[in-house]
Scaffold this active site. Sequence first.
Site, PDB file in Angstrom:
ATOM      1  N   GLY A  30       0.793 -16.658 -22.128  1.00  0.00           N
ATOM      2  CA  GLY A  30       0.507 -15.685 -23.177  1.00  0.00           C
ATOM      3  C   GLY A  30       0.310 -14.312 -22.545  1.00  0.00           C
TER       4      GLY A  30
ATOM      5  N   ALA B  60       0.065 -13.905 -33.003  1.00  0.00           N
ATOM      6  CA  ALA B  60      -0.925 -12.884 -33.383  1.00  0.00           C
ATOM      7  C   ALA B  60      -0.277 -11.869 -34.324  1.00  0.00           C
ATOM      8  CB  ALA B  60      -1.471 -12.199 -32.136  1.00  0.00           C
ATOM      9  N   GLN B  61      -0.854 -11.716 -35.476  1.00  0.00           N
ATOM     10  CA  GLN B  61      -0.235 -10.857 -36.497  1.00  0.00           C
ATOM     11  C   GLN B  61      -0.819  -9.456 -36.494  1.00  0.00           C
ATOM     12  OE1 GLN B  61      -0.819 -12.774 -40.262  1.00  0.00           O
ATOM     13  NE2 GLN B  61       0.356 -14.581 -39.712  1.00  0.00           N
TER      14      GLN B  61
ATOM     15  N   GLY C 250      -2.792  -7.198 -35.010  1.00  0.00           N
ATOM     16  CA  GLY C 250      -2.485  -6.102 -34.120  1.00  0.00           C
ATOM     17  C   GLY C 250      -3.334  -6.047 -32.879  1.00  0.00           C
TER      18      GLY C 250
ATOM     19  N   GLU D 126      -9.273  -3.104 -39.804  1.00  0.00           N
ATOM     20  CA  GLU D 126      -9.697  -4.475 -40.110  1.00  0.00           C
ATOM     21  C   GLU D 126     -11.221  -4.486 -40.140  1.00  0.00           C
ATOM     22  OE1 GLU D 126      -6.011  -7.135 -38.338  1.00  0.00           O
ATOM     23  OE2 GLU D 126      -7.713  -6.804 -37.037  1.00  0.00           O
TER      24      GLU D 126
ATOM     25  N   HIS E 140     -11.529 -17.842 -38.988  1.00  0.00           N
ATOM     26  CA  HIS E 140     -10.841 -16.797 -39.745  1.00  0.00           C
ATOM     27  C   HIS E 140     -10.951 -17.134 -41.225  1.00  0.00           C
ATOM     28  CE1 HIS E 140      -7.890 -13.904 -41.088  1.00  0.00           C
ATOM     29  NE2 HIS E 140      -7.809 -13.414 -39.873  1.00  0.00           N
TER      30      HIS E 140
ATOM     31  N   ARG F 251     -16.189 -11.207 -39.991  1.00  0.00           N
ATOM     32  CA  ARG F 251     -15.491 -12.463 -40.303  1.00  0.00           C
ATOM     33  C   ARG F 251     -16.411 -13.637 -40.605  1.00  0.00           C
ATOM     34  NH1 ARG F 251     -10.334 -12.511 -36.210  1.00  0.00           N
ATOM     35  NH2 ARG F 251      -9.357 -10.846 -37.356  1.00  0.00           N
TER      36      ARG F 251
ATOM     37  N   HIS G  63     -10.361 -20.113 -35.337  1.00  0.00           N
ATOM     38  CA  HIS G  63      -9.408 -19.064 -34.954  1.00  0.00           C
ATOM     39  C   HIS G  63      -9.507 -18.659 -33.488  1.00  0.00           C
ATOM     40  CE1 HIS G  63      -6.731 -15.720 -35.623  1.00  0.00           C
ATOM     41  NE2 HIS G  63      -7.655 -14.815 -35.361  1.00  0.00           N
TER      42      HIS G  63
ATOM     43  N   GLU H  50      -8.298 -15.667 -23.556  1.00  0.00           N
ATOM     44  CA  GLU H  50      -9.215 -16.458 -24.384  1.00  0.00           C
ATOM     45  C   GLU H  50      -9.890 -17.593 -23.610  1.00  0.00           C
ATOM     46  OE1 GLU H  50      -7.519 -17.550 -28.161  1.00  0.00           O
ATOM     47  OE2 GLU H  50      -9.291 -18.686 -28.763  1.00  0.00           O
TER      48      GLU H  50
ATOM     49  N   ARG I 202     -16.164 -11.850 -31.935  1.00  0.00           N
ATOM     50  CA  ARG I 202     -15.151 -10.874 -31.484  1.00  0.00           C
ATOM     51  C   ARG I 202     -14.781  -9.884 -32.591  1.00  0.00           C
ATOM     52  NH1 ARG I 202      -9.352 -11.062 -31.964  1.00  0.00           N
ATOM     53  NH2 ARG I 202      -9.795 -12.880 -33.228  1.00  0.00           N
TER      54      ARG I 202
ATOM     55  N   LEU J  21      -5.791  -9.164 -28.046  1.00  0.00           N
ATOM     56  CA  LEU J  21      -4.563  -8.804 -27.318  1.00  0.00           C
ATOM     57  C   LEU J  21      -4.886  -7.734 -26.277  1.00  0.00           C
ATOM     58  CD1 LEU J  21      -1.842  -8.739 -30.161  1.00  0.00           C
ATOM     59  CD2 LEU J  21      -2.161 -10.482 -28.417  1.00  0.00           C
TER      60      LEU J  21
HETATM   61  C1  SIN Z   1      -5.519 -11.163 -38.032  1.00  0.00           C
HETATM   62  O1  SIN Z   1      -4.417 -10.625 -38.066  1.00  0.00           O
HETATM   63  O2  SIN Z   1      -6.250 -11.283 -39.000  1.00  0.00           O
HETATM   64  C2  SIN Z   1      -5.980 -11.734 -36.736  1.00  0.00           C
HETATM   65  C3  SIN Z   1      -6.254 -10.661 -35.793  1.00  0.00           C
HETATM   66  C4  SIN Z   1      -7.289 -11.110 -34.829  1.00  0.00           C
HETATM   67  O3  SIN Z   1      -7.804 -12.216 -34.921  1.00  0.00           O
HETATM   68  O4  SIN Z   1      -7.646 -10.313 -33.965  1.00  0.00           O
END
Ligand code: SIN
Length: 531
Positions: free
Chosen positions: A14, A46-47, A49, A113, A228, A274, A335, A359, A370, A376
């Site tokens: 990764g 990972a979506q 960002g 976020e 999540h 979260r 998550h 991780e 986190r 990332l």
């Molecule tokens: C998400 O896109 O909700 C996940 C991003 C993350 O967990 O940092």
Amino acid sequence: MRNITTDFLVIGSGVSGLRAAVELARRGKVIVVTKDIPTESSTEYAQGGVAVALSDEDEVGIHFEDTIKAGDGLCREEAVKALVEEGPERILELIEWGAEFDKEGTKLAFTIEAAHSRRRILHAHGDSTGKELERVLINKIKSFKTIRRMQFSTAVDLIIEDGRCSGAYVLKDGEIITICAKSTLLATGGAGQVFSRTTNPAVVTGDGMAIAYRAGAVLEDMEFVQFHPTVLFAPAAPQFLLSEAMRGEGAIIRNIFKETFMKNYHPDAELAPRDVVSRAIISEMVRTNNSHVYLDLTHRDSEFIKKRFPRIYSTCLRYDLNITKDLIPVSPAAHYMMGGVKTGLNGATSIRGLYAAGEVACTGVHGANRLASNSLLEGLVYGYRAGVAAATEESGVQKGTVPDLRAKGSEAVESGLSPMGSNPSNFRSSELEEVRTSLRRIMWERVGIIRCGESLNTAMESLSRWSNILDMDFNTRRGLELKNMLTVAFMITESALARKGSVGAHYRSDFKERGEDWQRHISVKKKMDLE
Ligand code: SIN
């Protein structure tokens, strides 16, 4: 047993493993082993960002404050400082290597976020940020002749000689190979598969944490698992993540009666931390006697939705859900692991010659919870740091002295299980799969979002029924994964029992307050001695 000698061994492909490999390759020969194809990792999925203080309205100091606040009092400040201060350089370097982050006009586009006080999250191709990072880093490592990649290769255990790590035993095509190296870097990711509901891909089975534990390394903060809040919950659909960035762009959470409820739980509503959102959803599911809630983005322009979230849009459409028109059924899922193999700021673990990043590691950067999209960035910053440090390690390779992993003799059985050691057994593949399923369910039901002494003790009793598995040697990936998942399940449950209080993502309904001595970190070492 085949024996390979290299300068550096990286386990995992990764973002952190690849970023480390780039530094190592500048200084010697590197082998990167990965148990599947190289792109099959959490990074690829990972979506949302990557968070970084690069926008005009942001500052490194504000990113620092937000990270510390999310970590709920347990972050290591110097680790956070390194993350936020070095983050911009690592991202700019990635852009130089070809990373294409989304833009507004000529400027980088930033989204927001939960728990971020600024728009600071870069994204790529809308909602495929990790995939873009993986693409760029794989291209980068292909440019080094000094890097050899070994796919479908599963790390079995670390080679430890005189208390020092000098490589790993790796299972490839049914054969155990000994890879000797001056330094070994674990970058195997988290352990989401330990829970029956998870956003993590199937490969994420806590392997690095388990093999480090077996080698005698110190692990820390294992009770802190981030759940999540919004993961697809539809018949026959995968447990697909619905990025928090959707809430950043205005998505609303509704209960089964289509009522909004987040304001009743937190002033930041959908953008509350979260753990707060996950618990609120669970409460609402219990209150309405239902198995899910809804995520609603239908009030936003449909062209905007398709452009901003193309992967989510097309994935949901495959399951007859049009996110521009339909409410999306969601519930929480495991998550991210804040805990892991304890490291210093350069990735060094408690075992000489062994490093960890990403991780699998616990630098203390995330504390008890986190901050979204910091992982990332962590992979880039700490992958780089660990790579630089591991590259300067003095040789630990003692050619010809490596003990044969199977020296005690073993006999493979139909299941692929070699019943050696103190607990011979006649496990069959089907039994192996049954244990895996039961373990995951127990962890989700008893060690999940809301825990208590009773649920944790019940989990311990159930896990203990399988403790003979910990002494077994397997010669299949599935068998090794089960052993690793069980090892990690024990560590999470023991640590959750030891923390008699609620902090960050660890919530105990029998100890709702923080409890005494709440700022201590709980360490785990072999034999599950809690320090
Ligand atoms: C998400 O896109 O909700 C996940 C991003 C993350 O967990 O940092």
